[in-house]
Design an enzyme around this catalytic site. Structure first.
Site, PDB file in Angstrom:
ATOM      1  N   ASP A 139      37.543  71.754  67.116  1.00 37.53           N
ATOM      2  CA  ASP A 139      37.052  71.929  65.746  1.00 37.53           C
ATOM      3  C   ASP A 139      35.704  71.224  65.638  1.00 37.53           C
ATOM      4  O   ASP A 139      35.616  70.006  65.814  1.00 37.53           O
ATOM      5  CB  ASP A 139      38.061  71.315  64.764  1.00 37.53           C
ATOM      6  CG  ASP A 139      37.667  71.537  63.307  1.00 37.53           C
ATOM      7  OD1 ASP A 139      36.613  72.150  63.052  1.00 37.53           O
ATOM      8  OD2 ASP A 139      38.441  71.097  62.416  1.00 37.53           O
ATOM      9  N   LYS A 192      44.328  69.480  69.100  1.00 37.64           N
ATOM     10  CA  LYS A 192      43.001  69.930  68.643  1.00 37.64           C
ATOM     11  C   LYS A 192      42.041  68.770  68.794  1.00 37.64           C
ATOM     12  O   LYS A 192      42.341  67.648  68.365  1.00 37.64           O
ATOM     13  CB  LYS A 192      43.116  70.385  67.180  1.00 37.64           C
ATOM     14  CG  LYS A 192      41.831  70.411  66.391  1.00 37.64           C
ATOM     15  CD  LYS A 192      42.034  71.129  65.069  1.00 37.64           C
ATOM     16  CE  LYS A 192      41.360  70.406  63.924  1.00 37.64           C
ATOM     17  NZ  LYS A 192      41.563  71.079  62.631  1.00 37.64           N
ATOM     18  N   LYS A 242      44.057  76.120  53.984  1.00 35.29           N
ATOM     19  CA  LYS A 242      44.302  74.839  53.315  1.00 35.29           C
ATOM     20  C   LYS A 242      44.356  75.136  51.821  1.00 35.29           C
ATOM     21  O   LYS A 242      43.392  75.690  51.274  1.00 35.29           O
ATOM     22  CB  LYS A 242      43.150  73.859  53.572  1.00 35.29           C
ATOM     23  CG  LYS A 242      43.030  73.380  55.012  1.00 35.29           C
ATOM     24  CD  LYS A 242      41.811  72.468  55.188  1.00 35.29           C
ATOM     25  CE  LYS A 242      41.706  71.990  56.616  1.00 35.29           C
ATOM     26  NZ  LYS A 242      40.386  71.383  56.914  1.00 35.29           N
TER      27      LYS A 242
HETATM   28  O1  SMG Z   1      45.481  66.169  58.326  1.00 33.03           O
HETATM   29  O2  SMG Z   1      45.860  65.761  60.414  1.00 33.03           O
HETATM   30  C1  SMG Z   1      45.109  66.037  59.491  1.00 33.03           C
HETATM   31  C2  SMG Z   1      43.627  66.217  59.798  1.00 33.03           C
HETATM   32  C3  SMG Z   1      43.320  67.540  60.356  1.00 33.03           C
HETATM   33  O3  SMG Z   1      41.274  67.684  61.534  1.00 33.03           O
HETATM   34  C4  SMG Z   1      41.840  67.793  60.471  1.00 33.03           C
HETATM   35  N1  SMG Z   1      41.180  68.121  59.340  1.00 33.03           N
HETATM   36  O4  SMG Z   1      38.297  70.222  59.508  1.00 33.03           O
HETATM   37  O5  SMG Z   1      40.331  70.670  59.889  1.00 33.03           O
HETATM   38  C5  SMG Z   1      39.465  69.858  59.579  1.00 33.03           C
HETATM   39  C6  SMG Z   1      39.775  68.398  59.271  1.00 33.03           C
HETATM   40  C7  SMG Z   1      39.271  68.065  57.914  1.00 33.03           C
HETATM   41  C8  SMG Z   1      39.386  66.655  57.552  1.00 33.03           C
HETATM   42  S1  SMG Z   1      38.242  65.658  58.361  1.00 33.03           S
HETATM   43  C9  SMG Z   1      38.007  64.302  57.352  1.00 33.03           C
HETATM   44 MG    MG Z   2      38.650  72.175  60.432  1.00 29.56          MG
END
Ligand code: SMG
Ligand code: MG
Length: 402
Positions: free
Chosen positions: A216, A189, A290
């Site tokens: 994302d 991603k 989440k």
């Molecule tokens: O936990 O590997 C992980 C991060 C995954 O990209 C990730 N999280 O929007 O999905 C999302 C982001 C949120 C955290 S960004 C600080």
């Molecule tokens: Mg996200």
């Protein structure tokens, strides 16, 4: 490389009523101690998204105690209110002054009762989830079950992907994509924002035409960017995650009608109500679940069950959790509706040392083992946690037996 999603062999009973053994407690739990703790873990390298860059994680750990047992949870809020309005500071205040005392004020017989006890306090889902997760770990330990078994998980291994932050240069992104693909991760991603999207995808696709690839945006675009976003259809993406406003459903539905690539919502789905509406009006075709964002397992299970009943794929998102939050994510992702690789990487992807033993490990086939031991199924490394702690506060129940 293999894109196989781990098959699900066991039966899954989907219900969200209080009769559901996933969420009722065998005996009432009366929590008599809550500990909240801020633990600073340096990141191996900075993580950059459309809303900024971080180089360490202030991890918020919560533990609850009852009947001589201790359960662990994690509040996934960050230090700054960017992904969400919640921060470690707001969660500390809300747990210490409101949720902690409410939790200890009465014995609880189910997760629904716990939710009702938190309901008078508006919002603050991440703070609520931290306590609820700790209670769920405690409950699983009390009945000597794994968290996965307790939740109705059906997989012994889960498929995982990796989230790659925005890099100073495209070459650095390509190097990281190579690195994680060679480690077996099943999906890449890419964090995107205006100026770091189409060109980057062209580069990545040039070297990796067939990998499972998603993006994302963390709300970095508006409907005015519709024509630009349509260009993402050229890259055979698994999904575009949260392109528009963090609290929007309508604009996403409009965009979804014009894009071939499925939209997945993250920030906008803060509970079952939003999930229902989003699917009803066509805002998304996939949901990133989440536990922190939706307020805990009760809501996460309900969203999972809704999507499962409608054949809508879900996957487990990540918030750069320590091993404790990561262990909770692994248990959740073992449910049958989690058919897409989660943002659950190895502990070593972010941290030189994690707070659990053993650390989370990704096998060469891009899967993570779902532990069978009681509760989280990992040992909590209290010495290391204490060593890295910046703040600790203990809340005791009034009139608790000594
Ligand atoms: O936990 O590997 C992980 C991060 C995954 O990209 C990730 N999280 O929007 O999905 C999302 C982001 C949120 C955290 S960004 C600080
Ligand atoms: Mg996200």
């Amino acid at each position: 490389m293999s894109h196989a999603i781990v098959a699900c062999h066991m039966q899954y009973a989907s219900t969200t009523s209080d009769e559901n053994t996933r969420i009722i407690f065998k005996e009432k739990i009366h929590v008599d101690k809550v500990e909240i703790r801020l633990v600073r873990l340096p990141l191996k390298e900075p993580f950059e998204t459309s809303f900024g860059k971080i180089d360490s994680r202030l991890i918020f750990l919560v533990s609850v105690e009852a009947d001589g047992l201790r359960g662990w949870g994690e509040v996934v809020a960050a230090e700054e209110p960017r992904y969400s309005y919640e921060t470690v500071g707001t969660a500390f205040h809300v747990i210490r002054d409101f949720l902690g005392p409410a939790l200890m004020s009465q014995p609880l017989a189910s997760l629904s009762e716990l939710a009702r006890c938190f309901a008078p306090f508006r919002g603050h889902n991440m703070a609520k989830a931290g306590l609820e997760l700790a209670c769920m770990d405690l409950l699983a330990r009390m009945t000597n079950q794994s968290l996965s078994a307790r939740l109705g998980g059906t997989r012994s291994r889960i498929a995982v992907g990796v989230s790659l932050g925005i890099q100073p240069r495209p070459a650095q992104l390509l190097e990281r994509a190579d690195r994680y693909l060679s480690l077996g991760y099943q999906r890449i991603k890419l964090k995107i924002k205006p100026g770091w999207d189409v060109d980057i995808l062209e580069e990545v696709r040039q070297f990796h035409p067939d990998i499972l690839l998603s993006v994302d945006a963390n709300s970095a675009y508006t409907l005015d960017d519709k024509e630009h976003l349509k260009r993402l259809d050229d890259f055979n993406l698994l999904m575009i995650e949260q392109p528009l406003e963090h609290d929007d459903l309508l604009d996403h539905a409009q965009l979804a009608r014009e894009l071939a690539t499925p939209i997945c919502l993250d920030e906008s789905i803060t509970g079952l109500r939003q999930a229902n509406k989003a699917l009803e009006i066509g805002s998304c075709r996939m949901i990133n679940i989440k536990v922190g964002r939706v307020g805990g397992y009760l809501q996460a299970l309900a969203i999972h069950d809704l999507c499962y009943s409608k054949g809508v794929p879900v996957w487990c998102g990540g918030m750069l959790e320590s091993g404790i939050g990561r262990a909770h994510n692994i248990a959740l992702a073992s449910l049958p509706g989690f058919t897409l690789p989660g943002d659950i990487s190895a502990s070593s992807r972010y941290f030189a040392r994690d707070v659990i033993v053993p650390e989370v490990d990704v096998a060469p086939d891009g899967t993570v083992n779902v532990p069978c031991g009681s509760g989280l199924g990992f040992d909590v490394d209290l010495d290391y946690i204490k060593h890295c702690s910046e703040t600790v506060e203990v809340l005791n129940r009034k009139n608790a037996k000594p």
